[in-house]
Write a protein that holds these residues in place. Structure first.
Motif, short mmCIF file in Angstrom:
data_model
loop_
_atom_site.label_atom_id
_atom_site.label_comp_id
_atom_site.label_asym_id
_atom_site.label_seq_id
_atom_site.Cartn_x
_atom_site.Cartn_y
_atom_site.Cartn_z
N LYS A 200 0.75 -1.01 -0.08
CA LYS A 200 -0.01 0.03 0.00
C LYS A 200 0.83 1.26 -0.11
N LEU A 201 0.62 2.22 -1.01
CA LEU A 201 1.30 3.54 -0.83
C LEU A 201 0.81 4.29 0.43
N ASP A 202 2.11 5.03 0.85
CA ASP A 202 1.70 5.97 1.89
C ASP A 202 0.73 7.17 1.27
N ARG A 203 0.00 7.33 2.17
CA ARG A 203 -1.13 8.60 1.76
C ARG A 203 -0.56 9.81 1.23
N GLN A 204 0.37 10.35 2.03
CA GLN A 204 0.91 11.52 1.71
C GLN A 204 1.72 11.37 0.34
N ARG A 205 2.49 10.26 0.15
CA ARG A 205 3.12 10.02 -1.24
C ARG A 205 1.89 9.85 -2.30
N ARG A 206 1.11 9.37 -2.13
CA ARG A 206 -0.24 8.95 -3.11
C ARG A 206 -0.76 10.33 -3.42
N GLU A 207 -1.09 11.39 -2.51
CA GLU A 207 -1.81 12.61 -2.62
C GLU A 207 -0.73 13.45 -3.41
N ARG A 208 0.46 13.51 -3.22
CA ARG A 208 1.52 14.26 -3.56
C ARG A 208 1.42 14.02 -5.38
N ALA A 209 1.41 12.83 -5.63
CA ALA A 209 1.36 12.13 -6.88
C ALA A 209 0.20 12.42 -7.54
N LEU A 210 -0.75 12.60 -7.13
CA LEU A 210 -2.01 12.95 -7.74
C LEU A 210 -2.00 14.63 -8.08
N ASP A 211 -1.54 15.36 -7.31
CA ASP A 211 -1.38 16.89 -7.28
C ASP A 211 -0.47 17.22 -8.46
N LEU A 212 0.65 16.32 -8.47
CA LEU A 212 1.67 16.65 -9.66
C LEU A 212 0.89 16.35 -11.00
N ALA A 213 0.25 15.24 -11.00
CA ALA A 213 -0.25 14.70 -12.21
C ALA A 213 -1.25 15.87 -12.69
N ARG A 214 -1.96 16.49 -11.60
CA ARG A 214 -3.23 17.37 -12.19
C ARG A 214 -2.45 18.61 -12.50
N GLU A 215 -1.43 19.23 -11.75
CA GLU A 215 -0.59 20.17 -12.36
C GLU A 215 -0.37 20.23 -13.97
N VAL A 216 0.16 18.93 -14.29
CA VAL A 216 0.36 18.72 -15.71
C VAL A 216 -0.75 18.63 -16.58
N MET A 217 -1.87 18.20 -16.24
CA MET A 217 -3.08 18.03 -16.95
C MET A 217 -3.73 19.33 -17.00
N ASP A 218 -3.80 20.22 -15.92
CA ASP A 218 -4.31 21.42 -16.14
C ASP A 218 -3.73 22.54 -17.12
N ALA A 219 -2.33 22.14 -17.34
CA ALA A 219 -1.63 23.00 -18.45
C ALA A 219 -1.73 22.38 -19.92
N HIS A 220 -2.51 21.23 -20.14
CA HIS A 220 -2.21 20.23 -21.24
C HIS A 220 -3.63 20.65 -22.15
N LEU A 221 -3.48 20.79 -23.36
CA LEU A 221 -4.50 20.93 -24.37
C LEU A 221 -5.74 19.85 -23.99
N LEU A 222 -5.13 18.68 -23.55
CA LEU A 222 -6.17 17.62 -23.31
C LEU A 222 -7.00 17.51 -21.67
N ARG A 223 -6.65 18.71 -21.16
CA ARG A 223 -6.98 18.77 -19.68
C ARG A 223 -8.84 18.44 -19.59
N ASP A 224 -9.55 18.88 -20.57
CA ASP A 224 -11.03 18.39 -20.45
C ASP A 224 -11.31 17.10 -20.63
N THR A 225 -10.39 16.24 -21.39
CA THR A 225 -10.58 14.87 -21.44
C THR A 225 -9.89 13.73 -20.71
N ALA A 226 -9.19 14.48 -19.40
CA ALA A 226 -8.13 13.59 -18.87
C ALA A 226 -8.64 13.62 -17.17
N GLY A 227 -8.35 12.55 -16.50
CA GLY A 227 -8.58 12.52 -15.06
C GLY A 227 -7.47 11.49 -14.52
N VAL A 228 -7.38 11.67 -13.32
CA VAL A 228 -6.66 10.82 -12.53
C VAL A 228 -7.11 10.46 -11.11
#
Length: 276
Positions: A200-228
């Motif tokens: 099992k992933l540590d919660r803090q490690r997991r949530e930081r990874a989600l935040d990092l992915a969302r930062e990339v997605m929010d700046a990408h042209l496919l932000r409206d059709t992507a989710g993590v």
């Protein structure tokens, strides 16, 4: 004539180096091992000389890693599923990790030609302490060439036994699935990036990874059709829909780079074959 090809690829950590050993039957090969990051990470390119699969063809790939080995596997181009006269074309991949091993499974896209009958199976088995970063990309038809996916089907099976299972069949003539907002909404590329662990992933490690992915997605042209999301404590997955492969692959590579740094403190050493 149909092909049944098999490849066994084994990674082990020996004398401070990840070493790859392999054997094969039929037209499925591994090129020379490369070490662009130093001895700890072994890069390999998986090659299928015929260039595609027709009905009745089967490709079977079995990858193992143990002893804190770290392997990276990619391909030089798309896996092409051509028109079938009645039998399905099958690709089966099984990855088994032990002893805190790591693996990156980064093939190019599966390309489904019109009238293909294709199946793509990926099974991941990880012991506690092992981690895998991988992706899967599928393109339906060849929009740039004016060759749409109008007949045929594609079955996708992604599984971590007892942990995560995604299985679905896309039929080209299922217009509700292909066109509706609840389905593919007219998009013709679907892709997933996943980080899978044997513990099992540590919660803090997991949530930081989600935040990092969302930062990339929010700046990408496919932000409206992507989710993590994190469907459970051992799996993180990013999904995206796109009209063609290139923007989806770009998004996956960007998030792969930040996750690689976050989870393993490794810079994104892109395989040279991607730029050739």
């Amino acid at each position: 004539m149909t092909w049944h090809a098999q490849l066994q690829l084994d990674y082990r950590y020996e004398s401070d180096r990840t070493v790859a050993r392999h054997s094969h039957t039929g037209p499925l090969r591994i090129l020379q091992s490369l070490y662009p990051e130093g001895d700890a990470v072994c890069h390999n390119v998986l090659v299928h000389p015929p260039g595609g699969l027709v009905g009745g063809d089967t490709l079977e790939l079995n990858i193992t890693a143990s002893g804190t080995a770290h392997g990276l596997v990619t391909t030089p181009g798309a896996t092409r599923f051509y028109r079938s006269a009645g039998e399905p074309a099958l690709q089966r991949t099984r990855i088994t990790l032990r002893d805190r091993a790591r693996l990156e499974w980064l093939p190019q896209e599966a390309l489904c030609y019109n009238q293909c009958l294709a199946e793509n199976h990926l099974r991941l088995e990880l012991e506690p302490g092992c981690e895998l970063l991988g992706w899967d990309m599928t393109a339906l038809g060849l929009p740039h060439a004016g060759l749409p996916f109008e007949q045929g089907s594609f079955l996708q099976h992604l599984e971590v036994p007892g942990i995560w299972l995604e299985r679905g069949r896309i039929a080209a003539d299922d217009h509700l699935l292909m066109q509706s907002a609840a389905g593919l909404a007219g998009q013709r590329c679907l892709a997933s990036l996943f980080f899978v662990t044997g513990s099992k992933l540590d919660r803090q490690r997991r949530e930081r990874a989600l935040d990092l992915a969302r930062e990339v997605m929010d700046a990408h042209l496919l932000r409206d059709t992507a989710g993590v999301s994190c469907p459970n404590a051992q799996v993180m997955v990013l999904r995206v829909l796109a009209p063609v492969v290139e923007p989806a692959a770009d998004l996956l590579r960007r998030v792969w780079a930040v996750w690689r740094q976050h989870f393993w403190s490794l810079e994104a050493a892109q395989p040279r074959i991607w730029s050739t």
